[in-house]
Design a protein around this motif. Structure first.
Motif: not given
Length: 262
Positions: A11-19
């Motif tokens: 979940d956190d990875l998706s947020s960071y890579i999307a940013s």
């Protein structure tokens, strides 16, 4: 770089890579072109030749599904290439790198990790559950259980540990520095039966600093599974009557782990 993750918070990875990339990729496409010539050649004997053919081309399109491992690898590359923009700190000298690090920074560090012994003991409620469920069948099979706590006692102990358990706390440190990092893991993002002891690389977001001379209860680490009211009660009791291994001594960084990998 080939990455083998032990823990990766998707979940956190998706947020960071999307940013970092301005959105999430569902897939990655790769194109490859190849060609050949068709037609005829003309000439006189073996002394001369002219190619009268023409080039024809074809293109192959291969689509790959994006995965968390590839996203993590891209995030690491972007972070290391743009440390100021990403707030990324690749730690090589913890004494210097951690001294002025701020809350919100992403740390990228090769260190020795291990599970806090206190948190491991407090997380044994599943074992007590299993043992209590085994007692009745064991009696029927003729095992002598005299002197052992009752099934109800085991069930009560399991319930208590489940309510108080701070979850799995992983600590990272380096023998050449007094600094350490500590944070909870969300079990659903860890590989089954994985060992966290040993040298690994961690990617983590700094949530809090604990300076030298200060301490932090493991119940108050980021990501704690214990509710706020109970955390405060436990923290107060531990300050009055400390239990070995129940606090993190500064200097330290309290973190949210994104990845632990080799």
């Amino acid at each position: 770089m080939l990455i083998k993750t032990k823990y990766l918070n998707g979940d956190d990875l998706s947020s960071y890579i999307a940013s970092a990339e301005g959105g999430l990729r569902e897939s990655i496409a790769s194109r490859a072109s190849h060609g050949r010539k068709v037609g005829a050649s003309v000439g006189v004997g073996h002394f001369a030749s002219a190619d009268a053919g023409k080039e024809t081309g074809a293109e192959d399109l291969t689509t790959f599904r994006d995965t968390d491992s590839s996203r993590l690898q891209r995030l690491i590359e972007v972070g290391r290439d743009n440390p100021d923009q990403m707030g990324w700190v690749e730690v090589t000298q913890p004494e210097n790198d951690f001294k002025n690090i701020g809350v919100g920074a992403m740390i990228d560090w090769e260190c020795e990790t291990y599970i806090s012994e206190f948190s491991a003991i407090m997380s044994m409620h599943n074992q007590f559950d299993q043992f209590s469920q085994m007692m009745e069948p064991a009696k029927k099979l003729g095992f002598d259980l005299d002197g052992l706590p009752s099934q109800e006692d085991f069930a009560n102990m399991s319930a208590m540990l489940k309510a108080l358990s701070p979850g799995i706390v992983v600590i990272g440190e380096d023998e050449e520095s007094d600094w350490k990092v500590a944070g909870h893991l969300d079990r659903k993002w860890a590989l089954p039966d994985v060992e966290f002891d040993g040298f690994t690389r961690i990617i983590a977001k700094v949530r809090r600093r604990v300076d030298k001379g200060q301490q932090q209860s493991i119940f108050n680490l980021p990501g704690s599974m214990v509710d706020r009211k109970r955390r405060r009660e436990m923290d107060k009791r531990l300050r009055e009557s400390p239990i070995e291994g129940s606090v993190i001594e500064g200097p330290a960084l309290m973190v949210d782990y994104l990845a632990i990998y080799t």
